[in-house]
Design an enzyme around this catalytic site. Sequence first.
Site, PDB file in Angstrom:
ATOM      1  N   TYR A   1      -2.149   5.361   0.210  1.00 13.97           N
ATOM      2  CA  TYR A   1      -1.253   4.355  -0.574  1.00 13.97           C
ATOM      3  C   TYR A   1      -0.160   4.985  -1.405  1.00 13.97           C
ATOM      4  CZ  TYR A   1      -0.907  -0.176  -2.694  1.00 13.97           C
ATOM      5  OH  TYR A   1      -0.428  -1.234  -3.244  1.00 13.97           O
TER       6      TYR A   1
ATOM      7  N   LYS B   1       1.682   0.097  -8.801  1.00  9.54           N
ATOM      8  CA  LYS B   1       0.570  -1.042  -8.885  1.00  9.54           C
ATOM      9  C   LYS B   1      -0.015  -1.046 -10.483  1.00  9.54           C
ATOM     10  CE  LYS B   1       1.423  -3.409  -5.216  1.00  9.54           C
ATOM     11  NZ  LYS B   1       2.065  -4.851  -5.051  1.00  9.54           N
TER      12      LYS B   1
END
Length: 266
Positions: free
Chosen positions: A167, A174
Amino acid sequence: MDATSKPYQLIQTLSLQGKKGLVIGIANDQSIAYGCALHCRANGAELAVTYLNDKSEKYVRPLAEGLDSSIIMPCDVREEGQLEAVFAEIEKTWGRLDFVIHSIAFANREDLHGRVTDCSRDGFMLAMDVSCHSFMRVAKLAEPLMTNGGCLITVSFYGGRKVVEHYNVMGPVKAALEASTKYMAAELGPKGIRVVALSPGPLKTRAASGIDRFDELMEAAAAKAPTHHLADIDDCGSFAAYLVSDQAKSVTGTTLFIDGGYHIVG
């Protein structure tokens, strides 16, 4: 309540009749944003829908027209004035706004596939601008139109809280998005404006396809989740429709998981 009425008859079922909402982030019929738009429209909301650019318009416009969208406009948050133009049109056409669903994120491929340690300054700034700061800009533009309160929804991922392999730079991005959600909820709450982040588990969307070895991530998440299956865009959509309704008037400042319990497993 008269003597013949039952208490349950006074409880309103979910209805978005009369509500007007903006949906940013539809790329195709597999987009989280499309699932949200579909369920909001099914419950009676009137929608404004944006598309990224000329290339994406041919995919998005038919979907927006199928949703009977009153406003269909381009919106690339990297282009000066495009986001502002969307809100100007909403003010002109509707004069107010009840909710926004913000479901966009971006990072350069080399930064997304590389280590966080190696992420370029420009690449990090771009990812933060598109994926996080654009939500702040949305809130600022929506605030004066939400005269009767409203709801702002963005989309996060578990990788913003825990390290998820591959990720990479989107994890810190995020995390910043979720923190921004909390602070804006505190600031806008007195005006009746709620701010919430949805956190689905891995979904096979066009945006997710840029993540290295994403199919492996999906398989691992499904195996790990207590339900042993992943959420889909309908799960996201039905939850979003609830959140923008008056039924969720006390829900704000939080990240809500729609991942079959994936986030609770160590």
